[in-house]
Design an enzyme around this catalytic site. Sequence first.
Site, PDB file in Angstrom:
ATOM      1  NE  ARG A 159      33.149 135.694  46.757  1.00  0.00           N
ATOM      2  CZ  ARG A 159      34.369 136.157  46.545  1.00  0.00           C
ATOM      3  NH1 ARG A 159      34.719 136.569  45.317  1.00  0.00           N
ATOM      4  NH2 ARG A 159      35.262 136.207  47.514  1.00  0.00           N
ATOM      5  CE  LYS A 175      30.946 137.890  50.736  1.00  0.00           C
ATOM      6  NZ  LYS A 175      30.861 136.523  51.327  1.00  0.00           N
ATOM      7  CG  HIS A 190      28.959 129.657  48.691  1.00  0.00           C
ATOM      8  ND1 HIS A 190      29.495 130.636  47.875  1.00  0.00           N
ATOM      9  CD2 HIS A 190      29.764 129.596  49.783  1.00  0.00           C
ATOM     10  CE1 HIS A 190      30.567 131.157  48.456  1.00  0.00           C
ATOM     11  NE2 HIS A 190      30.750 130.538  49.604  1.00  0.00           N
ATOM     12  NE  ARG A 213      34.238 131.596  46.881  1.00  0.00           N
ATOM     13  CZ  ARG A 213      35.236 132.249  46.281  1.00  0.00           C
ATOM     14  NH1 ARG A 213      35.462 132.060  44.995  1.00  0.00           N
ATOM     15  NH2 ARG A 213      36.004 133.087  46.956  1.00  0.00           N
ATOM     16  CG  HIS A 217      39.574 133.967  49.953  1.00  0.00           C
ATOM     17  ND1 HIS A 217      39.740 132.691  50.454  1.00  0.00           N
ATOM     18  CD2 HIS A 217      38.255 134.074  49.630  1.00  0.00           C
ATOM     19  CE1 HIS A 217      38.571 132.057  50.438  1.00  0.00           C
ATOM     20  NE2 HIS A 217      37.669 132.869  49.929  1.00  0.00           N
ATOM     21  CE1 TYR A 247      36.872 126.026  51.619  1.00  0.00           C
ATOM     22  CE2 TYR A 247      38.223 127.975  51.296  1.00  0.00           C
ATOM     23  CZ  TYR A 247      37.010 127.331  51.183  1.00  0.00           C
ATOM     24  OH  TYR A 247      35.930 127.974  50.631  1.00  0.00           O
TER      25      TYR A 247
END
Length: 210
Positions: free
Chosen positions: A53, A78, A147, A150, A173, A182
């Site tokens: 990120r 995050k 972004h 990414r 994640h 995705y």
Amino acid sequence: MFHDRTLQKLPTGDYKQRFLTEREVIALLDEAQKDKHPFVYLFAKLLILTGARKGEARTARWRDMDRANRIWTVPVSKSGRSRRIVLSDSADALLDVLAERNMNLDIPVGPNDFLFTNPRTGTCYDSFYAAWHRIRDEAGLPEVRIHDLRHSFASFLINKGASIYEVQQLLGHHHISMTQRYAHLLPNTLRNRVEIVSSALNKASATLFD
């Protein structure tokens, strides 16, 4: 009591995804390399090579880089947890170039120093938006966000055969549901995978009845 029935709940989350092609990434990096900003090229290249990120890269310090094991540790991601980013050979080599760039600008590269230190403030950059807007416009890609690098990292992985689980780990994640965005990139890969079983059975059958 008056009720305004025209009010609507604002959507939450980032649903807009832009996947760059290899040519588009090269075009962006080419313009970034020509830009007057001392670090935007290296910043953008680090993002596309790692899937990090922008905030993780912007605030990264040299102490976070385990060069021996090719691991970048993000102290707080995050999700509020620390995470580890695997550095490829190219990403690791980029750190050498980045260190040299800092030293050429008389910026220290001690353990507590930032990878991307603003020469004017002596601390990390607040953002790279101004430089990014310049280079994306020059590249003819005015809609592309930082972004999206990414997103494109994930896209390249999946289209080269990486599994959703592997992409989840590389993107950091916490929940697989975040990576499922995705999944629509997978059909061709899945089609190839189902051939594994039929191929194995065909070979076994050929051997049995040969």
